[in-house]
Design a protein around this motif. Structure first.
Motif, short mmCIF file in Angstrom:
data_model
loop_
_atom_site.label_atom_id
_atom_site.label_comp_id
_atom_site.label_asym_id
_atom_site.label_seq_id
_atom_site.Cartn_x
_atom_site.Cartn_y
_atom_site.Cartn_z
N SER A 167 -2.19 -41.81 -35.50
CA SER A 167 -1.34 -42.92 -35.90
C SER A 167 -0.88 -42.70 -37.34
N GLU A 168 0.18 -43.38 -37.74
CA GLU A 168 0.68 -43.23 -39.10
C GLU A 168 -0.37 -43.67 -40.12
N SER A 169 -1.12 -44.70 -39.79
CA SER A 169 -2.18 -45.17 -40.69
C SER A 169 -3.24 -44.09 -40.87
N THR A 170 -3.63 -43.45 -39.76
CA THR A 170 -4.63 -42.37 -39.84
C THR A 170 -4.10 -41.20 -40.63
N TRP A 172 -2.09 -41.26 -43.13
CA TRP A 172 -2.19 -41.58 -44.56
C TRP A 172 -3.63 -41.40 -45.04
N TYR A 173 -4.59 -41.86 -44.26
CA TYR A 173 -6.00 -41.73 -44.66
C TYR A 173 -6.41 -40.26 -44.72
N ASP A 201 -6.29 -48.83 -49.91
CA ASP A 201 -5.12 -49.52 -49.36
C ASP A 201 -4.05 -49.75 -50.43
N ASN A 219 6.83 -42.81 -44.25
CA ASN A 219 5.89 -42.27 -43.26
C ASN A 219 5.54 -40.81 -43.55
#
Length: 263
Positions: A167-170, A172-173, A201, A219
């Motif tokens: 996922s895009e969130s993953t 970034w992490y 965050d 993104n």
């Protein structure tokens, strides 16, 4: 005579020089006596290496394997490496998966045959040998200009993350969990080291604002495009060079760098 990469004066100009003859320079490193000797040793010894303890007991083999993942600094910490390599990678809570640096999980995955007493396949031996050349090249470049080492390592890593199915969130992490990538992003967008102490965050939120302004998108997925990666590296290297100028290192192109870094 040992191999030494040619990077000219370093910085962004050095990056341009590297990119023009990267394959040729890596080819010379791959064919250098030191590299061939280490590759031959690993190739021959790995045929008789059946499990993790076999690898850990051979210092030279272990150094080769760890260098292939940029983890040669852990050569003396065999207990830690064994814990990494015996981790269950299918369990998100396992030791290797819980480490912020995902190179350890990659190491365990690549050499997973050893945890099953199945040894190291020919395919894996070849992959590790190729990785060894890449990482050794980065190290040698870093001895002359560490910013170029970061750019070489970061370019490959961010491309893999951007192209993953996470996922895009993953994404970034994962990006900020990588020390080279985090340093590149902070440098490219003008954040100092204290920024890295903010809650994660908050870091992501502020970086997304900068990304949107620079690339028209926030993104990580945009780094599937090589042109966007090169733009990121250019910003990083020019800003780093400007910082060196401001710190007192003389540079006749300081004015031009200052203008370019604002773009």
């Amino acid at each position: 005579m040992s191999f030494s990469p040619f990077i000219g004066s370093g910085a962004y100009l050095g990056w341009s020089i590297l990119n023009r003859n990267l394959s040729a320079q890596k080819g010379r490193l791959s064919n250098s006596p030191d590299t061939l000797r280490e590759q031959l040793y690993f190739s021959e010894k790995s045929k008789k290496t059946n499990n993790i303890d076999d690898l850990l007991s051979d210092y030279r083999m272990l150094r080769f394997a760890l260098t292939s993942f940029g983890l040669e600094g852990d050569i003396s910490n065999k207990a830690f490496i064994k814990k990494v390599m015996t981790s269950d990678l299918n369990d998100n809570r396992s030791f290797a998966n819980r480490l912020g640096d995902k190179r350890y999980a990659e190491l365990a995955k690549e050499l997973s045959g050893l945890s099953r007493n199945e040894g190291i396949s020919l395919e894996v031996r070849n992959q590790i040998s190729n990785r060894y050349v890449d990482k050794k090249f980065e190290t040698l470049v870093g001895e002359q200009d560490n910013n170029l080492r970061l750019a070489l390592s970061g370019r490959a890593e961010i491309s893999l993350i951007a192209s993953s199915t996470s996922s895009e969130s993953t994404k970034w992490y994962l990006t900020l969990a990588s020390k080279p990538l985090k340093e590149i992003l902070l440098g490219a967008f003008g954040f100092d080291k204290s920024f890295g102490k903010l809650p994660l965050d908050r870091q992501i939120s502020d970086l997304k604002v900068k990304m949107q302004k620079t690339f028209g998108c926030s993104n990580i997925e945009i780094f599937k495009d090589g042109d966007n990666i090169e733009k990121l590296m250019k910003n990083f290297l020019l800003r780093r060079q400007l910082e060196e100028v401001k710190s007192g290192i003389s540079d006749p192109y300081a004015t031009a760098l200052s203008i370019l870094s604002r773009r």
